[in-house]
Design a protein around this motif. Structure first.
Motif, PDB file in Angstrom:
ATOM      1  N   LEU A 138       0.840  -1.196   0.000  1.00 55.20           N
ATOM      2  CA  LEU A 138       0.000   0.000   0.000  1.00 55.20           C
ATOM      3  C   LEU A 138       0.878   1.250   0.000  1.00 55.20           C
ATOM      4  O   LEU A 138       0.421   2.346  -0.328  1.00 55.20           O
ATOM      5  CB  LEU A 138      -0.944  -0.007   1.204  1.00 55.20           C
ATOM      6  CG  LEU A 138      -2.093  -1.021   1.118  1.00 55.20           C
ATOM      7  CD1 LEU A 138      -2.852  -1.088   2.434  1.00 55.20           C
ATOM      8  CD2 LEU A 138      -3.030  -0.706  -0.039  1.00 55.20           C
ATOM      9  N   VAL A 139       2.123   1.074   0.413  1.00 57.19           N
ATOM     10  CA  VAL A 139       3.164   2.079   0.171  1.00 57.19           C
ATOM     11  C   VAL A 139       3.966   1.546  -1.012  1.00 57.19           C
ATOM     12  O   VAL A 139       4.573   0.479  -0.919  1.00 57.19           O
ATOM     13  CB  VAL A 139       4.080   2.272   1.393  1.00 57.19           C
ATOM     14  CG1 VAL A 139       5.230   3.213   1.054  1.00 57.19           C
ATOM     15  CG2 VAL A 139       3.287   2.804   2.571  1.00 57.19           C
ATOM     16  N   PRO A 140       3.940   2.239  -2.162  1.00 57.39           N
ATOM     17  CA  PRO A 140       4.555   1.688  -3.383  1.00 57.39           C
ATOM     18  C   PRO A 140       6.019   1.324  -3.200  1.00 57.39           C
ATOM     19  O   PRO A 140       6.782   2.050  -2.576  1.00 57.39           O
ATOM     20  CB  PRO A 140       4.370   2.810  -4.412  1.00 57.39           C
ATOM     21  CG  PRO A 140       4.022   4.035  -3.637  1.00 57.39           C
ATOM     22  CD  PRO A 140       3.362   3.577  -2.377  1.00 57.39           C
ATOM     23  N   ALA A 141       6.375   0.149  -3.786  1.00 57.96           N
ATOM     24  CA  ALA A 141       7.702  -0.415  -3.542  1.00 57.96           C
ATOM     25  C   ALA A 141       8.672  -0.220  -4.701  1.00 57.96           C
ATOM     26  O   ALA A 141       9.804  -0.684  -4.635  1.00 57.96           O
ATOM     27  CB  ALA A 141       7.562  -1.911  -3.235  1.00 57.96           C
ATOM     28  N   ILE A 155      -1.914   8.589  -5.025  1.00 63.71           N
ATOM     29  CA  ILE A 155      -1.010   9.574  -4.427  1.00 63.71           C
ATOM     30  C   ILE A 155      -1.383  10.924  -5.033  1.00 63.71           C
ATOM     31  O   ILE A 155      -1.415  11.079  -6.255  1.00 63.71           O
ATOM     32  CB  ILE A 155       0.464   9.246  -4.712  1.00 63.71           C
ATOM     33  CG1 ILE A 155       0.879   7.949  -4.008  1.00 63.71           C
ATOM     34  CG2 ILE A 155       1.368  10.384  -4.242  1.00 63.71           C
ATOM     35  CD1 ILE A 155       2.312   7.525  -4.260  1.00 63.71           C
ATOM     36  N   THR A 156      -1.706  11.872  -4.194  1.00 61.29           N
ATOM     37  CA  THR A 156      -2.164  13.175  -4.660  1.00 61.29           C
ATOM     38  C   THR A 156      -0.995  14.013  -5.180  1.00 61.29           C
ATOM     39  O   THR A 156       0.174  13.655  -5.010  1.00 61.29           O
ATOM     40  CB  THR A 156      -2.863  13.941  -3.525  1.00 61.29           C
ATOM     41  OG1 THR A 156      -1.877  14.261  -2.515  1.00 61.29           O
ATOM     42  CG2 THR A 156      -3.972  13.115  -2.902  1.00 61.29           C
ATOM     43  N   ILE A 162      -3.487   8.183  -0.247  1.00 67.72           N
ATOM     44  CA  ILE A 162      -4.865   8.262   0.256  1.00 67.72           C
ATOM     45  C   ILE A 162      -5.320   6.997   0.981  1.00 67.72           C
ATOM     46  O   ILE A 162      -6.434   6.952   1.498  1.00 67.72           O
ATOM     47  CB  ILE A 162      -5.852   8.616  -0.868  1.00 67.72           C
ATOM     48  CG1 ILE A 162      -5.960   7.482  -1.894  1.00 67.72           C
ATOM     49  CG2 ILE A 162      -5.463   9.920  -1.544  1.00 67.72           C
ATOM     50  CD1 ILE A 162      -7.080   7.715  -2.903  1.00 67.72           C
ATOM     51  N   PHE A 163      -4.467   5.962   1.036  1.00 64.82           N
ATOM     52  CA  PHE A 163      -4.801   4.791   1.845  1.00 64.82           C
ATOM     53  C   PHE A 163      -4.601   5.066   3.342  1.00 64.82           C
ATOM     54  O   PHE A 163      -5.028   4.273   4.179  1.00 64.82           O
ATOM     55  CB  PHE A 163      -3.955   3.584   1.448  1.00 64.82           C
ATOM     56  CG  PHE A 163      -4.305   3.030   0.087  1.00 64.82           C
ATOM     57  CD1 PHE A 163      -5.587   2.596  -0.192  1.00 64.82           C
ATOM     58  CD2 PHE A 163      -3.337   2.935  -0.908  1.00 64.82           C
ATOM     59  CE1 PHE A 163      -5.916   2.072  -1.434  1.00 64.82           C
ATOM     60  CE2 PHE A 163      -3.643   2.415  -2.152  1.00 64.82           C
ATOM     61  CZ  PHE A 163      -4.935   1.987  -2.426  1.00 64.82           C
ATOM     62  N   PHE A 164      -3.942   6.186   3.661  1.00 61.89           N
ATOM     63  CA  PHE A 164      -3.628   6.519   5.044  1.00 61.89           C
ATOM     64  C   PHE A 164      -4.306   7.838   5.422  1.00 61.89           C
ATOM     65  O   PHE A 164      -4.475   8.722   4.575  1.00 61.89           O
ATOM     66  CB  PHE A 164      -2.116   6.627   5.240  1.00 61.89           C
ATOM     67  CG  PHE A 164      -1.381   5.329   4.994  1.00 61.89           C
ATOM     68  CD1 PHE A 164      -1.052   4.495   6.043  1.00 61.89           C
ATOM     69  CD2 PHE A 164      -1.051   4.932   3.701  1.00 61.89           C
ATOM     70  CE1 PHE A 164      -0.396   3.295   5.815  1.00 61.89           C
ATOM     71  CE2 PHE A 164      -0.398   3.736   3.458  1.00 61.89           C
ATOM     72  CZ  PHE A 164      -0.067   2.914   4.527  1.00 61.89           C
ATOM     73  N   ASP A 165      -4.685   7.968   6.702  1.00 57.69           N
ATOM     74  CA  ASP A 165      -5.350   9.187   7.136  1.00 57.69           C
ATOM     75  C   ASP A 165      -4.315  10.286   7.422  1.00 57.69           C
ATOM     76  O   ASP A 165      -3.113  10.103   7.194  1.00 57.69           O
ATOM     77  CB  ASP A 165      -6.257   8.936   8.346  1.00 57.69           C
ATOM     78  CG  ASP A 165      -5.494   8.497   9.601  1.00 57.69           C
ATOM     79  OD1 ASP A 165      -4.269   8.757   9.682  1.00 57.69           O
ATOM     80  OD2 ASP A 165      -6.117   7.906  10.499  1.00 57.69           O
ATOM     81  N   THR A 166      -4.782  11.409   7.930  1.00 56.13           N
ATOM     82  CA  THR A 166      -3.895  12.571   8.134  1.00 56.13           C
ATOM     83  C   THR A 166      -2.834  12.323   9.192  1.00 56.13           C
ATOM     84  O   THR A 166      -1.817  13.016   9.237  1.00 56.13           O
ATOM     85  CB  THR A 166      -4.717  13.804   8.540  1.00 56.13           C
ATOM     86  OG1 THR A 166      -5.524  13.474   9.687  1.00 56.13           O
ATOM     87  CG2 THR A 166      -5.633  14.242   7.406  1.00 56.13           C
ATOM     88  N   THR A 167      -3.049  11.314  10.057  1.00 54.11           N
ATOM     89  CA  THR A 167      -2.052  10.992  11.080  1.00 54.11           C
ATOM     90  C   THR A 167      -1.066   9.931  10.604  1.00 54.11           C
ATOM     91  O   THR A 167      -0.161   9.542  11.336  1.00 54.11           O
ATOM     92  CB  THR A 167      -2.732  10.503  12.369  1.00 54.11           C
ATOM     93  OG1 THR A 167      -3.362   9.222  12.127  1.00 54.11           O
ATOM     94  CG2 THR A 167      -3.782  11.505  12.847  1.00 54.11           C
ATOM     95  N   PRO A 172      -9.409   1.915   7.523  1.00 46.49           N
ATOM     96  CA  PRO A 172     -10.002   0.575   7.653  1.00 46.49           C
ATOM     97  C   PRO A 172      -9.924  -0.208   6.348  1.00 46.49           C
ATOM     98  O   PRO A 172      -9.959   0.380   5.256  1.00 46.49           O
ATOM     99  CB  PRO A 172     -11.457   0.878   8.036  1.00 46.49           C
ATOM    100  CG  PRO A 172     -11.403   2.220   8.694  1.00 46.49           C
ATOM    101  CD  PRO A 172     -10.321   2.980   7.980  1.00 46.49           C
ATOM    102  N   LEU A 173      -9.831  -1.526   6.467  1.00 47.09           N
ATOM    103  CA  LEU A 173      -9.709  -2.364   5.276  1.00 47.09           C
ATOM    104  C   LEU A 173     -10.872  -2.168   4.310  1.00 47.09           C
ATOM    105  O   LEU A 173     -10.694  -2.217   3.091  1.00 47.09           O
ATOM    106  CB  LEU A 173      -9.608  -3.839   5.673  1.00 47.09           C
ATOM    107  CG  LEU A 173      -8.266  -4.303   6.237  1.00 47.09           C
ATOM    108  CD1 LEU A 173      -8.321  -5.789   6.590  1.00 47.09           C
ATOM    109  CD2 LEU A 173      -7.142  -4.042   5.253  1.00 47.09           C
ATOM    110  N   THR A 174     -12.064  -1.936   4.847  1.00 50.76           N
ATOM    111  CA  THR A 174     -13.202  -1.702   3.958  1.00 50.76           C
ATOM    112  C   THR A 174     -13.000  -0.421   3.146  1.00 50.76           C
ATOM    113  O   THR A 174     -13.379  -0.359   1.969  1.00 50.76           O
ATOM    114  CB  THR A 174     -14.512  -1.611   4.762  1.00 50.76           C
ATOM    115  OG1 THR A 174     -14.327  -0.718   5.875  1.00 50.76           O
ATOM    116  CG2 THR A 174     -14.929  -2.978   5.283  1.00 50.76           C
ATOM    117  N   ASP A 175     -12.394   0.590   3.765  1.00 52.92           N
ATOM    118  CA  ASP A 175     -12.091   1.824   3.027  1.00 52.92           C
ATOM    119  C   ASP A 175     -11.033   1.580   1.961  1.00 52.92           C
ATOM    120  O   ASP A 175     -11.129   2.107   0.839  1.00 52.92           O
ATOM    121  CB  ASP A 175     -11.605   2.912   3.992  1.00 52.92           C
ATOM    122  CG  ASP A 175     -12.710   3.469   4.869  1.00 52.92           C
ATOM    123  OD1 ASP A 175     -13.868   3.030   4.704  1.00 52.92           O
ATOM    124  OD2 ASP A 175     -12.421   4.333   5.709  1.00 52.92           O
TER     125      ASP A 175
END
Length: 234
Positions: A138-141, A155-156, A162-167, A172-175
Motif C-alpha cells: 500500500l506504500v509503493p515499492a 497519491i495526490t 490516500i490509503f492513510f489518514d492525516t495521522t 479501515p480495510l473496507t475503506d
C-alpha cells in the motif's frame, strides 16, 4: 475442566502445555482455557491445536488488547459463516497477522476479510500471503508502482497516499477496498490486471480482484454474520 467438558484431563493438560510453549503465563493459561475448549469444540479440532492457534493470535495481536474469548468467537464464527475453517484461518494469520498487527488492522476486520476471501475460493496460506503483499505494498515499492499510484490518484499532487489518514494511520480495510474499487472502475479487464500487477505484484493480484468483486459491503456483511455467533454457543 476435564470433568466439566467433553475433553479428558489429559487433553486439557496438552492444551495448557501448548499455551505455555507459545509464551502464555500460568495466570493467562488458567483464565483462557475455557475459551480455548470452546474454540476446539466449535472448530472440530484438537485441544492442543486450538491452544496453539489461540495463543499465537493473542501474542501477535497483543497491542490491540484482545481477549481469548474474542479470538475464539471470531475464528469459530468465521468458520461457521464462510467457506473456511479454524485451521485454514490460522494458516492465513500466520502469514498476514504480523503485518496486519503492525498496521493496527483490527482483528475482527482481518478475520472478516479472510472469511470473504474464502467465499471466493482464496483461503489458507494463499489468502495470508496475498493479503500480506497487498498490505505491504500500500506504500509503493518501486518507481513503476509510484507512477501507477499517481496515475490513479492514489497519491495526490501534494504527495499524500490516500490509503492513510492525516495521522499516517492505515484506513479501515473496507475503506482500502472501496478506494481500490473506485479508482479501478471503468478500466478494461486487461488494464485493471496490469495496474494491480504494477502496484502489488502477481501474488496479491487474485486477492485484490476478489476483494474488489466483493466490495466493502461484502466484508461488512461477513463481519455482521460472524458477530452473531460465539464459540461457546456453536
Amino acid at each position: 475442566l476435564g470433568k466439566d467438558t467433553k475433553y479428558s484431563a489429559m487433553e486439557v493438560a496438552k492444551g495448557q502445555e501448548e499455551m505455555i510453549k507459545a509464551g502464555r503465563n500460568l495466570n493467562q493459561v488458567f483464565d483462557e482455557m475455557d475459551d480455548v475448549l470452546s474454540l476446539a469444540s466449535a472448530g472440530g479440532i484438537e485441544v492442543a491445536k486450538a491452544s496453539e492457534f489461540g495463543a499465537t493470535a493473542m501474542n501477535v495481536f497483543s497491542k490491540e488488547g484482545i481477549t481469548m474469548k474474542q479470538v475464539a468467537d471470531q475464528l469459530a464464527g468465521a468458520s461457521n459463516s464462510s467457506a473456511t475453517d479454524v485451521t485454514l484461518l490460522s494458516s492465513s494469520l500466520k502469514y498476514v497477522g504480523p503485518i496486519a498487527s503492525d498496521l493496527r488492522v483490527p482483528f475482527n476486520d482481518l478475520i472478516a476479510t479472510l472469511g470473504e476471501l474464502a467465499n471466493n475460493g482464496i483461503k489458507g496460506s494463499s489468502a495470508g500471503t496475498g493479503l500480506r503483499q497487498m498490505l505491504t505494498r500500500l506504500v509503493p515499492a518501486s518507481d513503476k508502482a509510484v507512477e501507477t499510484f499517481k496515475s490513479l490518484n492514489l497519491i495526490t499532487a501534494e504527495g499524500k497516499n490516500i490509503f492513510f489518514d492525516t495521522t499516517g494511520k492505515l484506513k479501515p480495510l473496507t475503506d482500502v477496498v472501496g478506494i481500490l474499487k473506485d479508482k479501478l472502475k471503468g478500466l478494461t479487464d486487461e488494464q485493471r490486471m496490469e495496474k494491480i500487477k504494477d502496484m502489488f505484484g502477481l501474488v496479491a493480484s487474485p486477492t485484490i480482484n476478489s476483494l474488489i468483486k466483493s466490495g466493502a459491503d461484502g466484508i461488512d456483511q461477513m463481519a455482521k454474520n460472524i458477530s452473531k455467533l460465539s464459540a461457546s454457543e456453536i
